[in-house]
Every structure is written in structure tokens, then in C-alpha cells.
Design an enzyme around this catalytic site. Structure first.
Site, PDB file in Angstrom:
ATOM      1  N   ARG A  16       0.861  -1.176   0.000  1.00 49.49           N
ATOM      2  CA  ARG A  16       0.000   0.000   0.000  1.00 49.49           C
ATOM      3  C   ARG A  16       0.900   1.229   0.000  1.00 49.49           C
ATOM      4  O   ARG A  16       1.693   1.424   0.921  1.00 49.49           O
ATOM      5  CB  ARG A  16      -0.911  -0.006   1.225  1.00 49.49           C
ATOM      6  N   TYR A  28      -1.752  11.385   6.665  1.00 46.82           N
ATOM      7  CA  TYR A  28      -1.897  10.061   7.267  1.00 46.82           C
ATOM      8  C   TYR A  28      -1.095   9.028   6.477  1.00 46.82           C
ATOM      9  O   TYR A  28      -0.740   9.256   5.312  1.00 46.82           O
ATOM     10  CB  TYR A  28      -3.374   9.649   7.256  1.00 46.82           C
ATOM     11  N   ASP A  79      -4.815   3.876   0.246  1.00 50.15           N
ATOM     12  CA  ASP A  79      -5.863   4.172   1.238  1.00 50.15           C
ATOM     13  C   ASP A  79      -6.219   5.653   1.157  1.00 50.15           C
ATOM     14  O   ASP A  79      -5.353   6.513   1.331  1.00 50.15           O
ATOM     15  CB  ASP A  79      -5.320   3.827   2.635  1.00 50.15           C
ATOM     16  N   HIS A  81      -8.505   7.027   3.148  1.00 45.58           N
ATOM     17  CA  HIS A  81      -8.806   7.464   4.523  1.00 45.58           C
ATOM     18  C   HIS A  81     -10.102   8.262   4.609  1.00 45.58           C
ATOM     19  O   HIS A  81     -10.176   9.259   5.347  1.00 45.58           O
ATOM     20  CB  HIS A  81      -7.640   8.295   5.080  1.00 45.58           C
ATOM     21  N   GLU A 105      -8.786   1.959  -1.064  1.00 50.43           N
ATOM     22  CA  GLU A 105      -9.384   1.676   0.256  1.00 50.43           C
ATOM     23  C   GLU A 105     -10.063   2.909   0.838  1.00 50.43           C
ATOM     24  O   GLU A 105      -9.539   4.014   0.720  1.00 50.43           O
ATOM     25  CB  GLU A 105      -8.233   1.206   1.153  1.00 50.43           C
ATOM     26  N   GLU A 131     -12.937  -1.639   7.485  1.00 49.87           N
ATOM     27  CA  GLU A 131     -12.088  -1.836   8.663  1.00 49.87           C
ATOM     28  C   GLU A 131     -12.743  -1.322   9.934  1.00 49.87           C
ATOM     29  O   GLU A 131     -12.357  -1.726  11.017  1.00 49.87           O
ATOM     30  CB  GLU A 131     -10.706  -1.188   8.446  1.00 49.87           C
ATOM     31  N   ARG A 152     -13.101  -5.542   4.508  1.00 49.64           N
ATOM     32  CA  ARG A 152     -11.922  -5.367   5.365  1.00 49.64           C
ATOM     33  C   ARG A 152     -12.186  -5.631   6.849  1.00 49.64           C
ATOM     34  O   ARG A 152     -11.403  -5.223   7.704  1.00 49.64           O
ATOM     35  CB  ARG A 152     -11.404  -3.936   5.191  1.00 49.64           C
ATOM     36  N   GLU A 208      -3.776  -7.701   5.428  1.00 50.75           N
ATOM     37  CA  GLU A 208      -2.900  -6.557   5.721  1.00 50.75           C
ATOM     38  C   GLU A 208      -1.907  -6.949   6.811  1.00 50.75           C
ATOM     39  O   GLU A 208      -2.269  -7.580   7.798  1.00 50.75           O
ATOM     40  CB  GLU A 208      -3.731  -5.354   6.191  1.00 50.75           C
ATOM     41  N   TRP A 271     -11.031  12.489   9.443  1.00 47.74           N
ATOM     42  CA  TRP A 271      -9.706  11.943   9.686  1.00 47.74           C
ATOM     43  C   TRP A 271      -9.532  10.674   8.833  1.00 47.74           C
ATOM     44  O   TRP A 271      -8.556  10.474   8.165  1.00 47.74           O
ATOM     45  CB  TRP A 271      -9.482  11.596  11.166  1.00 47.74           C
TER      46      TRP A 271
HETATM   47 MG   LIG Z   1      -7.537   2.100   5.998  1.00 49.23          MG
END
Ligand SMILES: [Mg+2]
Length: 271
Positions: A16, A28, A79, A81, A105, A131, A152, A208, A271
């Protein structure tokens, strides 16, 4: 760029890729010089500044360079985010198509599941989500409408091994594969359990694996191993992870907050 090369040397088959964004001070997903990324980095929240425009300009260039340098064999992931709107995520997915992503993602906040219909209409870049999901009902619409490609959910957040198996079975009916979250805020116990789940699940996609610190590995002696790009749960009974409570006592609790994320004009952002 160098970091991706470093992980390839360690044998990783899927990486990733996250990076800083020109014009933004911090963001991030970037680990710096360590092999793990810990976003909760301060006693009180620090601040990140975000610009969707700068981000959308930068990311396709990042993956263009990565494909130029490393070719098309390594799987590349990214990702978002949860920082985009559906139409912005659709644009990003489309612009990344030439670079054949393994997945994109958390394209938009996971609460807005209808938003994925819009993204799907515009791009064939595979999508991963879940996630932060806690039950099969969080996944139901996304799976049944085939709005994602990878689910996820993890053992520890989504009801344990039995419940995760139910999610995976539902997903299998709709060609959705698993991709369990494995960040370092999930302990080695969760990783051990996830690897046993992964070995069983017929619609396995990927796991992951963000490495824990040496200190964490010492507190949680474990049977699982990483070799040649593959994780194996090992031969120990149960999930194969122990806890050294004496050693753990040497590391008292330290408060740590996730950063606050704002747009350049000060507006609070996801975030
Ligand atoms: Mg993530």
C-alpha cells in the site's frame, strides 16, 4: 518511492503506497523511518491540514512513477482514509485505472454506503472497505449490491471468528473477497486469529500486515511467521499468540490521540 523498494526487498507481494502531498505539511499513512505507522502520535491531538485538490493532483502521479520504476508485477494499493466525496472518489478511481490498482481503500466515509453506487458507475478500480465495521449488517448492502470488491472487517472488531466467517460466506456469494485490516493498533493476538481465519476462508483476498514494533512482538510471543511475502499462522494450538504479562508491566499506559484533520481554511474534515 524508496520505501516501496524496501518492502519489495523484504518479499512483500502487495504494497500500500501512501505519500506526503506537495503543499501539505503532514498527512496520514506515512511511517517515516519505521516499519510501522502509528497515527496516534501525541498526548493531545496534533493537527493535519488537508486539500482534496492537491491530493487528487498528486496521487495519480505517484502511481505513474511507481509503475515506471517497479513495473506491473507488484500489487499496489492505496488508502484514501475516507477523505473524498463519491464524485471525487470516482474521479480518483478513474485516473488510477492505467496503473491497475489491487484496491482503493476507504474512498468515502463508510457510513454513506449509497455513495459507492456512484463510484462504481465510473470506475473499474477495485474498492475495499470495512475496517471500522462491527457486524454483518454494516456490510450487507455493500456486498449484496456488489459495490465493493474486498471486505476489510477484522476478527476483533466484527464479532470474532464465527461472525467474521458469516460475513465471508455472504461475501462469497457476490464475488467479494476478504482483506482483513491488520494495522498495528490491532494486537498480535488479533493477527494470529486473523491468520487462522485466512487459512480457512475460501474467498480469501489478502491480509494486511503492518509490522509491530520489537517491543510489541516481545510482549506477545507468537507462532505466526512472515516469509517470502506470505504469512503463516504456525503450528501452535489455538491462535498461537501468548502474552508476557511481566514484560507488559514494563510499559505503562501512555495517552495517545489521533490527529485532528482540517481543510486549509480551518474547517474540520474527516480523519
Ligand atoms: Mg484504511
Amino acid at each position: 518511492m524508496d520505501e516501496v523498494g524496501r518492502y519489495l526487498e523484504m518479499g512483500y507481494k502487495a504494497i500500500r503506497a501512501q505519500s506526503g502531498v506537495p503543499g501539505l505539511k503532514s498527512t496520514y499513512g506515512v511511517s517515516g523511518d519505521k516499519l510501522f505507522y502509528e497515527p496516534a502520535d501525541a498526548n493531545l491531538p496534533t493537527e493535519n491540514i488537508w486539500s482534496t485538490t492537491k491530493y487528487l493532483d498528486h496521487v495519480p502521479r505517484l502511481f505513474e512513477k511507481l509503475r515506471e520504476k517497479f513495473g506491473f508485477e507488484p500489487h499496489l494499493l492505496h488508502d484514501v482514509h475516507h477523505r473524498l466525496t463519491p464524485i471525487e472518489a470516482a474521479r480518483l478511481g478513474k485516473s488510477l485505472e492505467p496503473f491497475r490498482m489491487f484496491w482503493l481503500e476507504d474512498a468515502v466515509p463508510a457510513e454513506n454506503q449509497e455513495g459507492f453506487r456512484l463510484i462504481r458507475q465510473h470506475t473499474v478500480t477495485p474498492l475495499a472497505l470495512g475496517e471500522v465495521f462491527n457486524s454483518i449488517f454494516d456490510c450487507k448492502q455493500l456486498i449484496e449490491e456488489q459495490l465493493i470488491d474486498y471486505i476489510r472487517t477484522t476478527v476483533v472488531h466484527a464479532g470474532g471468528i464465527t461472525h467474521l466467517r458469516r460475513i465471508a460466506d455472504l461475501a462469497a456469494l457476490y464475488h467479494v473477497r476478504t482483506g482483513c485490516h491488520g494495522a498495528t493498533d490491532l494486537s498480535p493476538v488479533c493477527m494470529g486469529a486473523a491468520l487462522h481465519f485466512d487459512l480457512w476462508v475460501p474467498n480469501f483476498g489478502i491480509q494486511e500486515y503492518m509490522r509491530h514494533s520489537e517491543e510489541t512482538d516481545a510482549v506477545f510471543p507468537h507462532a505466526y511467521t512472515f516469509s517470502g511475502g506470505f504469512l503463516h499462522p504456525g503450528e501452535a494450538a489455538g491462535h498461537g499468540v501468548d502474552i508476557d504479562e511481566k514484560l507488559a508491566a514494563k510499559y505503562p499506559y501512555q495517552r495517545a490521540y489521533l490527529p485532528v484533520n482540517r481543510l486549509e481554511d480551518g474547517t474540520m474534515w474527516n480523519w
